[in-house]
Design an enzyme around this catalytic site. Structure first.
Site, PDB file in Angstrom:
ATOM      1  N   ASP A  49       0.761  -1.149   0.029  1.00 47.82           N
ATOM      2  CA  ASP A  49      -0.241  -0.043  -0.045  1.00 47.82           C
ATOM      3  C   ASP A  49       0.706   1.318  -0.001  1.00 47.82           C
ATOM      4  OD1 ASP A  49       0.764  -0.229   2.620  1.00 47.82           O
ATOM      5  OD2 ASP A  49      -1.152   0.231   3.430  1.00 47.82           O
ATOM      6  N   ASP A  88      -0.983  -6.172  -0.194  1.00 47.10           N
ATOM      7  CA  ASP A  88      -1.619  -5.331   0.790  1.00 47.10           C
ATOM      8  C   ASP A  88      -2.970  -5.387   1.230  1.00 47.10           C
ATOM      9  OD1 ASP A  88       0.659  -5.129   2.808  1.00 47.10           O
ATOM     10  OD2 ASP A  88       1.126  -3.471   1.902  1.00 47.10           O
ATOM     11  N   GLU A 187       9.605  -4.323  10.404  1.00 51.34           N
ATOM     12  CA  GLU A 187       9.737  -2.861   9.871  1.00 51.34           C
ATOM     13  C   GLU A 187      10.321  -2.022  10.916  1.00 51.34           C
ATOM     14  OE1 GLU A 187       7.041  -0.976   7.102  1.00 51.34           O
ATOM     15  OE2 GLU A 187       8.215   0.942   7.085  1.00 51.34           O
TER      16      GLU A 187
HETATM   17  O1  KIV Z   1       3.696  -1.282   1.493  1.00 50.08           O
HETATM   18  C1  KIV Z   1       4.750  -1.591   1.573  1.00 50.08           C
HETATM   19  O2  KIV Z   1       5.586  -1.187   0.689  1.00 50.08           O
HETATM   20  C2  KIV Z   1       5.320  -2.365   2.701  1.00 50.08           C
HETATM   21  C3  KIV Z   1       6.550  -2.678   2.942  1.00 50.08           C
HETATM   22  C4  KIV Z   1       7.236  -1.540   3.321  1.00 50.08           C
HETATM   23  C5  KIV Z   1       6.906  -4.217   3.510  1.00 50.08           C
HETATM   24  O3  KIV Z   1       4.448  -2.535   3.595  1.00 50.08           O
END
Ligand code: KIV
EC number: 2.1.2.11
Length: 273
Positions: A49, A88, A187
């Site tokens: 996301d 996501d 993260e």
């Molecule tokens: O949305 C994204 O790019 C992520 C990564 C930072 C793991 O969740």
């Protein structure tokens, strides 16, 4: 005689089986053309996301919608053949209840063809992770800095650097591991914490600012290519594509203004009759 396609796409169980083995390589991808470039080199691609900030110039990931994720998930599936594609679930589409999460995840998997979803949160999401995993939805967890919680966190900063905060994140990772997450993104957390989580939980950990102690690594593609203005400390720029694009566009503009582009080789001659 029927001909089988050569390569099978990697699955969530394939990633799960890589715990403690060769490091898992992953990057984000939002488009068919970047997916095509990334696919041969990674184990999974995340349609993150973060596309809200990277592609759409949003300040945070909070406004990202399920429709946005599905559109880009479809593009990434079309551009790839080998890597697992994980999509996501965006803010507001899964936190209400396990049933809401299942409805969103089922829609994402059906409409994109992706092999797994990712959601943010630890202990508070454990019941949902179990609900989804029990119903055929492979779930990648995400703990530590969870960008969808920006409005309660206040800023994007590293977490788990003191004992109390580290204990909470360890508990988060344990909870979703026990609930059936097939892997967990860590993260922006301190190295000793990432090491401890990686040693203690059964699914592989994927670091983004989580140190080399993790079972694998992920970065936002545009960040590591040098296309983003500001990047967090944990990003290494493996290229500086931004200035190369600027120089190409500048050369194009000056050739158009000088009428030297298009040249004779770019022009269609009339057909000879
Ligand atoms: O949305 C994204 O790019 C992520 C990564 C930072 C793991 O969740």
């Amino acid at each position: 005689m029927s001909v089988q396609s050569a390569a099978r796409r990697l699955t969530a169980p394939d990633i799960r089986a890589r715990k403690g083995g060769e490091p898992i390589v992953s990057l984000t991808a939002y488009h068919a053309h970047t997916a095509r470039l990334v696919d041969p080199h990674v184990d999974f691609m995340l349609v993150g996301d973060s596309l809200g900030m990277v592609m759409h110039g949003l300040e945070t990931t909070v406004p990202v919608t399920v429709d946005m994720m599905i559109l880009q998930g479809q593009a990434v599936m079309r551009g790839s053949a080998r890597a697992l594609v994980v999509v996501d679930l965006p803010f507001g589409s899964y936190e209400g209840s396990p049933q809401q999460a299942f409805a969103t995840a089922a829609r994402v998997l059906k409409e994109t063809g992706a092999g797994a979803i990712k959601l943010e949160g630890g202990r508070r999401m454990a019941e949902t992770v179990r609900f989804l995993a029990d119903r055929g939805v492979p779930v990648m967890g995400h703990v530590g800095l969870t960008p969808q919680a920006i409005n309660t966190l206040g800023s994007f900063k590293a977490l788990g650097r003191d004992e109390a905060s580290a204990a909470l994140i360890l508990d988060d990772a344990r909870s979703i591991a026990e609930a059936g997450a097939f892997s967990i993104v860590l993260e922006a957390i301190s190295e000793p914490l990432a090491r401890q989580i990686t040693q203690e939980v059964a699914p592989p950990t994927i670091g983004i600012g989580g140190s080399p102690a993790c079972d694998g690594q992920i970065l936002v593609l545009e960040d590591m290519l040098g296309l983003s203005d500001r990047v967090p400390r944990f990003v290494k720029k493996f290229a500086e594509i931004g200035p190369a694009i600027g120089a190409a566009v500048e050369a194009y503009a000056s050739e158009v203004r000088a009428r030297s582009f298009p040249g004779p080789e770019h022009v269609y001659a009339p057909k000879k009759s």
